[in-house]
Write a protein that holds these residues in place. Structure first.
Motif, PDB file in Angstrom:
ATOM      1  N   ASP A   1       0.871  -1.179   0.000  1.00  0.00           N
ATOM      2  CA  ASP A   1       0.000   0.000   0.000  1.00  0.00           C
ATOM      3  C   ASP A   1       0.905   1.224   0.000  1.00  0.00           C
ATOM      4  OD1 ASP A   1      -1.969   1.883   0.211  1.00  0.00           O
ATOM      5  OD2 ASP A   1      -2.543   1.384   2.266  1.00  0.00           O
ATOM      6  N   GLY A   2       1.085   1.833  -1.167  1.00  0.00           N
ATOM      7  CA  GLY A   2       1.998   2.957  -1.266  1.00  0.00           C
ATOM      8  C   GLY A   2       3.427   2.502  -1.038  1.00  0.00           C
ATOM      9  N   GLU A   3       4.133   3.222  -0.168  1.00  0.00           N
ATOM     10  CA  GLU A   3       5.524   2.893   0.130  1.00  0.00           C
ATOM     11  C   GLU A   3       5.657   1.817   1.189  1.00  0.00           C
ATOM     12  OE1 GLU A   3       8.196   4.114  -1.501  1.00  0.00           O
ATOM     13  OE2 GLU A   3       6.713   5.045  -2.817  1.00  0.00           O
ATOM     14  N   GLY A   4       4.560   1.433   1.807  1.00  0.00           N
ATOM     15  CA  GLY A   4       4.616   0.460   2.897  1.00  0.00           C
ATOM     16  C   GLY A   4       3.748  -0.745   2.636  1.00  0.00           C
ATOM     17  N   ARG A   5       3.528  -1.491   3.696  1.00  0.00           N
ATOM     18  CA  ARG A   5       2.708  -2.694   3.616  1.00  0.00           C
ATOM     19  C   ARG A   5       1.801  -2.779   4.838  1.00  0.00           C
ATOM     20  NH1 ARG A   5       6.936  -7.557   1.868  1.00  0.00           N
ATOM     21  NH2 ARG A   5       7.268  -6.863  -0.279  1.00  0.00           N
TER      22      ARG A   5
END
Length: 212
Positions: free
Chosen positions: A135-139
């Motif tokens: 999700d975007g730059e993360g998880r």
């Protein structure tokens, strides 16, 4: 059914690939991944089956030619398009072949594992399921129990060590109270570890952000 259960409770992420849709979804890319639709896979697992479509064999042969991992679990197919053929066996001979066994399967997939959860005794739970998504730059990572406890009136306490590939900063999203709290974790040699104390009814929702 056995294979699905081994992968789910072994906490190995996977998808099923539909042979009938593969010709319209597969695209050869020249790298070491199998590109199907918007997905790119590191490993393709072929469980014990009698026949594969010739279009599936085309894709697997190209994938193997480019250095991709194809693992045959159990006896390789003896037919192509439901006609006796040596083509599947020829492919299996130049790929990895393992017994159709729980331990052999998880050992073969260990290099691509993203998540591991173990007890203080070093064993994995047989009652945890997980989902991890970008999700975007993360998880996001969600972990939950599956089966009801054998003693619901006296639920046992559990303790797990959660290991994540790569270095992450970890934030806990408490779905019961709405609290959002950073969690202490240890990052070393490209692995992030944290401790989870829970009971047999608990679930866990974590936000993962890239960290040094």
């Amino acid at each position: 059914a056995e294979l699905t259960e081994w992968l789910l409770f072994g906490l190995v992420d996977f998808d099923f690939i539909c042979e009938s849709l593969l010709p319209s979804q597969y695209r050869e890319s020249g790298d070491e991944k199998l590109h199907v639709g918007e997905m790119a896979y590191d490993v393709v697992l072929v469980p014990g089956c009698d026949t594969l479509r010739s279009t599936t064999l085309d894709a697997l042969e190209q994938f193997a030619d480019h250095g991709g991992r194809v693992i045959f679990a159990g006896e390789p197919p003896c037919a192509a398009d439901a006609l006796l053929s040596g083509r599947p066996c020829a492919l299996a001979e130049r790929c990895e072949q393992i017994p159709f066994e729980h331990k052999a399967l998880l050992n073969a997939l260990e290099p691509v594992r993203e998540l591991d959860i173990r007890t203080p005794q070093g064993t994995r739970s047989d009652n945890l399921l997980s989902q991890m998504r970008d999700d975007g730059e993360g998880r996001w990572l969600f972990v939950c129990h599956c089966f009801p406890p054998s003693t619901p009136d006296d639920p046992p306490q559990e303790h797990y060590t959660i290991s994540l590939r790569e270095s992450w900063s970890v934030t806990w999203y408490d779905t019961l109270t709405g609290r959002i709290l950073p969690l202490e974790s240890c990052r070393c040699h490209g692995v992030t570890q944290l401790e989870w104390h829970c009971d047999c009814h608990d679930s866990l929702l974590l936000r993962l952000e890239k960290a040094d």
